[in-house]
Design a protein around this motif. Structure first.
Motif, PDB file in Angstrom:
ATOM      1  N   VAL A  52      -4.424  -8.922  -4.025  1.00 39.05           N
ATOM      2  CA  VAL A  52      -4.200  -7.600  -4.602  1.00 39.05           C
ATOM      3  C   VAL A  52      -5.226  -7.332  -5.692  1.00 39.05           C
ATOM      4  CG1 VAL A  52      -2.597  -6.128  -5.869  1.00 39.05           C
ATOM      5  CG2 VAL A  52      -1.724  -7.676  -4.112  1.00 39.05           C
ATOM      6  N   GLU A  53      -5.921  -6.184  -5.600  1.00 35.69           N
ATOM      7  CA  GLU A  53      -6.841  -5.761  -6.658  1.00 35.69           C
ATOM      8  C   GLU A  53      -6.199  -4.721  -7.562  1.00 35.69           C
ATOM      9  OE1 GLU A  53     -10.600  -4.582  -4.830  1.00 35.69           O
ATOM     10  OE2 GLU A  53     -11.362  -6.561  -5.404  1.00 35.69           O
ATOM     11  N   GLU A  54      -5.490  -3.781  -6.977  1.00 35.25           N
ATOM     12  CA  GLU A  54      -4.774  -2.783  -7.776  1.00 35.25           C
ATOM     13  C   GLU A  54      -3.663  -2.181  -6.942  1.00 35.25           C
ATOM     14  OE1 GLU A  54      -7.565   1.152  -7.159  1.00 35.25           O
ATOM     15  OE2 GLU A  54      -8.017  -0.198  -8.839  1.00 35.25           O
ATOM     16  N   ALA A  55      -2.685  -1.588  -7.609  1.00 36.92           N
ATOM     17  CA  ALA A  55      -1.547  -0.992  -6.920  1.00 36.92           C
ATOM     18  C   ALA A  55      -1.005   0.169  -7.738  1.00 36.92           C
ATOM     19  CB  ALA A  55      -0.453  -2.031  -6.692  1.00 36.92           C
ATOM     20  N   GLU A  56      -0.517   1.169  -7.041  1.00 35.68           N
ATOM     21  CA  GLU A  56       0.169   2.307  -7.650  1.00 35.68           C
ATOM     22  C   GLU A  56       1.565   2.378  -7.047  1.00 35.68           C
ATOM     23  OE1 GLU A  56      -2.118   5.769  -6.897  1.00 35.68           O
ATOM     24  OE2 GLU A  56      -3.924   5.018  -7.880  1.00 35.68           O
ATOM     25  N   LEU A  57       2.577   2.322  -7.907  1.00 39.75           N
ATOM     26  CA  LEU A  57       3.962   2.298  -7.460  1.00 39.75           C
ATOM     27  C   LEU A  57       4.686   3.551  -7.941  1.00 39.75           C
ATOM     28  CD1 LEU A  57       4.791  -1.419  -8.430  1.00 39.75           C
ATOM     29  CD2 LEU A  57       3.610  -0.569  -6.402  1.00 39.75           C
ATOM     30  N   ASP A  58       5.244   4.324  -7.031  1.00 39.40           N
ATOM     31  CA  ASP A  58       5.993   5.530  -7.362  1.00 39.40           C
ATOM     32  C   ASP A  58       7.476   5.188  -7.422  1.00 39.40           C
ATOM     33  OD1 ASP A  58       3.586   6.845  -7.207  1.00 39.40           O
ATOM     34  OD2 ASP A  58       3.966   7.718  -5.233  1.00 39.40           O
ATOM     35  N   VAL A  59       8.065   5.291  -8.617  1.00 37.54           N
ATOM     36  CA  VAL A  59       9.459   4.922  -8.818  1.00 37.54           C
ATOM     37  C   VAL A  59      10.260   6.178  -9.188  1.00 37.54           C
ATOM     38  CG1 VAL A  59      11.073   3.500 -10.146  1.00 37.54           C
ATOM     39  CG2 VAL A  59       8.780   2.625  -9.598  1.00 37.54           C
ATOM     40  N   PRO A  60      11.265   6.549  -8.383  1.00 36.09           N
ATOM     41  CA  PRO A  60      12.105   7.699  -8.753  1.00 36.09           C
ATOM     42  C   PRO A  60      12.750   7.475 -10.115  1.00 36.09           C
ATOM     43  CG  PRO A  60      12.494   7.050  -6.474  1.00 36.09           C
ATOM     44  CD  PRO A  60      11.648   5.977  -7.087  1.00 36.09           C
ATOM     45  N   GLU A  61      12.906   8.557 -10.870  1.00 36.63           N
ATOM     46  CA  GLU A  61      13.403   8.408 -12.240  1.00 36.63           C
ATOM     47  C   GLU A  61      14.842   7.913 -12.304  1.00 36.63           C
ATOM     48  OE1 GLU A  61      14.845  12.875 -13.459  1.00 36.63           O
ATOM     49  OE2 GLU A  61      12.704  12.406 -13.654  1.00 36.63           O
ATOM     50  N   ASN A  62      15.576   8.005 -11.185  1.00 31.78           N
ATOM     51  CA  ASN A  62      16.956   7.518 -11.152  1.00 31.78           C
ATOM     52  C   ASN A  62      17.099   6.193 -10.411  1.00 31.78           C
ATOM     53  OD1 ASN A  62      16.360   8.698  -8.653  1.00 31.78           O
ATOM     54  ND2 ASN A  62      18.495   9.281  -8.274  1.00 31.78           N
ATOM     55  N   ARG A  63      15.973   5.517 -10.128  1.00 30.35           N
ATOM     56  CA  ARG A  63      16.013   4.264  -9.380  1.00 30.35           C
ATOM     57  C   ARG A  63      15.184   3.192 -10.089  1.00 30.35           C
ATOM     58  NH1 ARG A  63      20.093   4.920  -5.523  1.00 30.35           N
ATOM     59  NH2 ARG A  63      19.958   7.054  -4.721  1.00 30.35           N
ATOM     60  N   ALA A  64      15.403   1.918  -9.692  1.00 25.28           N
ATOM     61  CA  ALA A  64      14.688   0.817 -10.339  1.00 25.28           C
ATOM     62  C   ALA A  64      13.595   0.227  -9.465  1.00 25.28           C
ATOM     63  CB  ALA A  64      15.679  -0.287 -10.717  1.00 25.28           C
ATOM     64  N   ALA A  65      13.456   0.714  -8.222  1.00 26.47           N
ATOM     65  CA  ALA A  65      12.463   0.169  -7.304  1.00 26.47           C
ATOM     66  C   ALA A  65      11.642   1.311  -6.710  1.00 26.47           C
ATOM     67  CB  ALA A  65      13.144  -0.632  -6.191  1.00 26.47           C
ATOM     68  N   PRO A  66      10.398   1.030  -6.293  1.00 31.03           N
ATOM     69  CA  PRO A  66       9.511   2.108  -5.825  1.00 31.03           C
ATOM     70  C   PRO A  66       9.920   2.694  -4.485  1.00 31.03           C
ATOM     71  CG  PRO A  66       8.458  -0.029  -5.550  1.00 31.03           C
ATOM     72  CD  PRO A  66       9.717  -0.277  -6.324  1.00 31.03           C
ATOM     73  N   ILE A  67       9.684   3.991  -4.350  1.00 31.38           N
ATOM     74  CA  ILE A  67       9.922   4.688  -3.100  1.00 31.38           C
ATOM     75  C   ILE A  67       8.636   4.815  -2.288  1.00 31.38           C
ATOM     76  CG2 ILE A  67       9.498   7.048  -3.960  1.00 31.38           C
ATOM     77  CD1 ILE A  67      12.038   7.875  -2.333  1.00 31.38           C
ATOM     78  N   ALA A  68       7.487   4.616  -2.938  1.00 33.98           N
ATOM     79  CA  ALA A  68       6.184   4.669  -2.280  1.00 33.98           C
ATOM     80  C   ALA A  68       5.210   3.795  -3.057  1.00 33.98           C
ATOM     81  CB  ALA A  68       5.670   6.102  -2.194  1.00 33.98           C
ATOM     82  N   ALA A  69       4.149   3.364  -2.375  1.00 32.72           N
ATOM     83  CA  ALA A  69       3.144   2.522  -3.034  1.00 32.72           C
ATOM     84  C   ALA A  69       1.831   2.608  -2.282  1.00 32.72           C
ATOM     85  CB  ALA A  69       3.615   1.074  -3.103  1.00 32.72           C
ATOM     86  N   ARG A  70       0.742   2.529  -3.051  1.00 34.61           N
ATOM     87  CA  ARG A  70      -0.593   2.361  -2.487  1.00 34.61           C
ATOM     88  C   ARG A  70      -1.162   1.084  -3.086  1.00 34.61           C
ATOM     89  NH1 ARG A  70       2.009   6.373  -3.950  1.00 34.61           N
ATOM     90  NH2 ARG A  70       0.670   6.637  -5.762  1.00 34.61           N
ATOM     91  N   VAL A  71      -1.569   0.162  -2.217  1.00 40.89           N
ATOM     92  CA  VAL A  71      -2.056  -1.133  -2.680  1.00 40.89           C
ATOM     93  C   VAL A  71      -3.441  -1.384  -2.096  1.00 40.89           C
ATOM     94  CG1 VAL A  71      -1.570  -3.602  -2.890  1.00 40.89           C
ATOM     95  CG2 VAL A  71       0.325  -1.967  -2.684  1.00 40.89           C
ATOM     96  N   SER A  72      -4.373  -1.798  -2.947  1.00 38.67           N
ATOM     97  CA  SER A  72      -5.721  -2.169  -2.510  1.00 38.67           C
ATOM     98  C   SER A  72      -5.875  -3.679  -2.586  1.00 38.67           C
ATOM     99  CB  SER A  72      -6.773  -1.495  -3.391  1.00 38.67           C
ATOM    100  OG  SER A  72      -6.695  -0.082  -3.283  1.00 38.67           O
ATOM    101  N   PHE A  73      -6.253  -4.282  -1.462  1.00 38.17           N
ATOM    102  CA  PHE A  73      -6.519  -5.712  -1.378  1.00 38.17           C
ATOM    103  C   PHE A  73      -8.006  -5.919  -1.081  1.00 38.17           C
ATOM    104  CE2 PHE A  73      -2.259  -4.944   0.338  1.00 38.17           C
ATOM    105  CZ  PHE A  73      -1.462  -5.897  -0.280  1.00 38.17           C
ATOM    106  N   ARG A  74      -8.456  -7.136  -1.270  1.00 35.12           N
ATOM    107  CA  ARG A  74      -9.775  -7.546  -0.797  1.00 35.12           C
ATOM    108  C   ARG A  74      -9.666  -9.002  -0.361  1.00 35.12           C
ATOM    109  NH1 ARG A  74     -14.403  -4.687  -1.152  1.00 35.12           N
ATOM    110  NH2 ARG A  74     -13.428  -3.294  -2.678  1.00 35.12           N
ATOM    111  N   ASP A  75     -10.275  -9.318   0.800  1.00 34.84           N
ATOM    112  CA  ASP A  75     -10.140 -10.688   1.277  1.00 34.84           C
ATOM    113  C   ASP A  75     -11.205 -11.590   0.683  1.00 34.84           C
ATOM    114  OD1 ASP A  75     -12.502 -10.563   2.778  1.00 34.84           O
ATOM    115  OD2 ASP A  75     -11.509 -10.660   4.720  1.00 34.84           O
ATOM    116  N   ALA A  76     -11.172 -12.866   1.062  1.00 32.03           N
ATOM    117  CA  ALA A  76     -12.046 -13.859   0.451  1.00 32.03           C
ATOM    118  C   ALA A  76     -13.524 -13.590   0.709  1.00 32.03           C
ATOM    119  CB  ALA A  76     -11.683 -15.244   0.962  1.00 32.03           C
ATOM    120  N   ALA A  77     -13.825 -12.766   1.727  1.00 31.53           N
ATOM    121  CA  ALA A  77     -15.214 -12.401   2.018  1.00 31.53           C
ATOM    122  C   ALA A  77     -15.569 -11.014   1.487  1.00 31.53           C
ATOM    123  CB  ALA A  77     -15.474 -12.459   3.520  1.00 31.53           C
TER     124      ALA A  77
END
Length: 313
Positions: free
Chosen positions: A189-214
């Protein structure tokens, strides 16, 4: 062990009834001897209990248990089973934290019983052919799109929104279980954006950027607000052309047109899991791969949290 493995299913929710019970019934290596649930009812002509303690105190003979409870309560139940010498099948995700899964693995090893951290999406029809095809390919990039309607797949299941319930990463971990299987190099994982509803404790959506060993980029888009057609797709671009895994790994398309047979929903995945569990029990081995769970934990560690509108189920 000779004869059928005497199995109890603990946690009688939607996934247990839709997938576990039919797969157990179709596998001669298993005999369903009990079901356990804090709420609801069991199966006709099968002993039913409200806790693992009630089951253990009964005269029902048990060799193994399948845990289909929410992950937040799974560690204590799994440990109670291991201490009784019962083999344990963990529904995904295997636990609420990495530490508790590692502790269960150590406890199972000390007791000499099998612990199986199951990843049902790895048993989809297209996954193994995809892994084999990608093994020697020069990969340019990969894109994971997992967008579904939480009201359809988790109706009234409030636990998914609680701490340890994973939110959008409950289905998203299925995508990660496939990606960690088919991609030939480890990724991070390089970076992540997590969308959490204001009435909930866990994300409803996420965008995650990874990069592999190469250095190959891998982008993941997760969303539980998808209406209409659902998307469970992984696209891998290579120097030899593009591989597409659709329908949660059930449909594979390769550049030359070869494809795995299409599958609907989770057809074939859970029978594969139970065949694997039976083999592990009879061979006296465990299978506990935490790579998909580690990526979820890393997404939370590196994630930027954005509060979004409330979600009302």
């Amino acid at each position: 062990m000779s004869g059928p493995i005497r199995l109890a299913v603990i946690g009688m929710g939607k996934i247990a009834r839709d997938q576990h019970l039919p797969s157990i019934a179709g596998n001669p290596d298993f005999e369903l001897v009990a079901t356990v649930s804090r709420h609801g009812e069991g199966e006709p002509d099968t002993p039913f209990f409200h806790s693992i303690e009630e089951l253990a105190a009964s005269d029902v003979k048990v060799d193994a248990v399948a845990l289909c409870t929410p992950p937040q309560v799974r560690r204590a139940i799994a440990l109670a089973a291991i201490e009784r010498g019962w083999h344990v099948f963990l529904e995904k995700p295997p636990g609420a934290t990495l530490a508790e899964v590692e502790a269960l693995n150590e406890a199972a090893a000390a007791k000499g019983v099998t612990l199986f951290a199951s990843w049902h999406s790895r048993f989809a029809a297209g996954v193994e052919p995809a892994r084999a095809w990608l093994a020697d390919k020069a990969i340019a990039r990969a894109t994971i799109t997992w967008r579904e309607d939480v009201r359809v797949w988790h109706p009234g299941q409030d636990w998914i929104w609680q701490p340890g319930g994973f939110g959008v990463f409950d289905p998203g971990i299925n995508a990660l279980s496939i990606a960690t299987c088919i991609l030939p190099r480890p990724f991070f994982v390089e970076e992540a954006e997590l969308d959490v509803p204001e009435n909930r404790a866990a994300p409803i959506a996420a965008r995650v950027s990874f990069r592999d060993a190469a250095g190959v980029p891998i982008a993941m888009d997760l969303d539980l607000r998808q209406e209409g057609p659902q998307s469970w797709d992984i696209v891998v671009e290579t120097a030899a052309g593009t591989l597409t895994l659709a329908k949660g790994g059930g449909e594979l398309t390769l550049p030359q047109g070869a494809a795995a047979p299409p599958a609907s929903d989770l057809e074939g995945e859970y029978p594969g899991l139970y065949a694997r569990f039976a083999a592990l029990v009879r061979e006296g081995r465990s299978d506990v791969d935490v790579a998909p769970l580690r990526h979820v934990a890393d997404a939370f560690l590196r994630g930027r949290i954005t509060q979004v509108e409330p979600f009302i189920d």
